[in-house]
Design an enzyme around this catalytic site. Sequence first.
Site, short mmCIF file in Angstrom:
data_model
loop_
_atom_site.label_atom_id
_atom_site.label_comp_id
_atom_site.label_asym_id
_atom_site.label_seq_id
_atom_site.Cartn_x
_atom_site.Cartn_y
_atom_site.Cartn_z
N TYR A 93 38.46 49.85 45.78
CA TYR A 93 37.38 49.90 44.79
C TYR A 93 36.34 48.85 45.11
CZ TYR A 93 37.71 45.80 41.67
OH TYR A 93 37.65 44.54 41.12
N PHE A 185 43.05 42.63 35.39
CA PHE A 185 43.79 43.56 36.26
C PHE A 185 43.84 43.05 37.70
CE2 PHE A 185 43.67 46.96 39.39
CZ PHE A 185 44.70 47.80 39.00
N ASP A 186 42.71 42.59 38.22
CA ASP A 186 42.64 42.15 39.62
C ASP A 186 43.60 41.00 39.90
OD1 ASP A 186 40.07 43.48 38.86
OD2 ASP A 186 39.58 43.09 40.95
N THR A 187 43.56 40.00 39.02
CA THR A 187 44.42 38.84 39.21
C THR A 187 45.89 39.24 39.11
OG1 THR A 187 42.72 37.40 38.25
CG2 THR A 187 44.98 36.54 38.34
#
Length: 247
Positions: A93, A185-187
């Site tokens: 993404y 979410f990414d972490t």
Amino acid sequence: MTTVDVVVPVYNEERDLPKSVPTLRDFLSGPDFPYEWRIVIADNASTDNTPTVSKELAAANPGKVDYVRIERKGRGFALKQTWLGSPVDVVSYMDVDLSTGLDAFPALIGAVAEGGYDLAVGSRLAPRSRIRRSLKRRVLTRGYNTLIKGLFLTRFSDAQCGFKAISREAAQQIVPLIEDNNWFFDTELLILGEKLGYRVKDVPVEWVEDPDTRVKIGATVMEDVRGLLRLRAGRPWRRADGVRRSA
């Protein structure tokens, strides 16, 4: 040939989409990207003209641009829906504003497709990265990633850059364990991935700050701190032996 989904999560992006999607399409069609690809516009509950604009882009690029409507806000939720439903080899993404230079994208995908890594992340803190952003955001980013390393002894250098790729196999194992549906979410993806033994590659990037960013710094900082404390207290990777990466 390796197949790749490039997910572009959006919320009320009717202005940026007509510029960014053709730019991304042209880059992926060029000689520097040697993989079979598809752009997926993941619309998480936009209330402006984003659906119409997205459908027009999909109709003009059949088989290369798809549009998915998700009736719930949250970038993390949009990525969960699109990544877990994808049949391709590598899911990825990037942010719709294309703040991260596309020249780094072949290396990002190549790390997973050919380099033996399970995840690859754009890093604004890598020595060879070239960054243009405000001092305030530089300090916040470095401080946040220093906090992550102190709490979890992780090796990746930049948790929040909106430029990531992961193998379908790793995504199917890690993403269902992620509780957050928004910016954290990414972490959570990276901490869980590394703690479960998945290999993470930092990719240097060129990054230019978008002055029209939708990120609310104060609220995001509080959400991130709460997420870190939740992970630190719960240590969910200790209960997930069945999804650890096999050597």
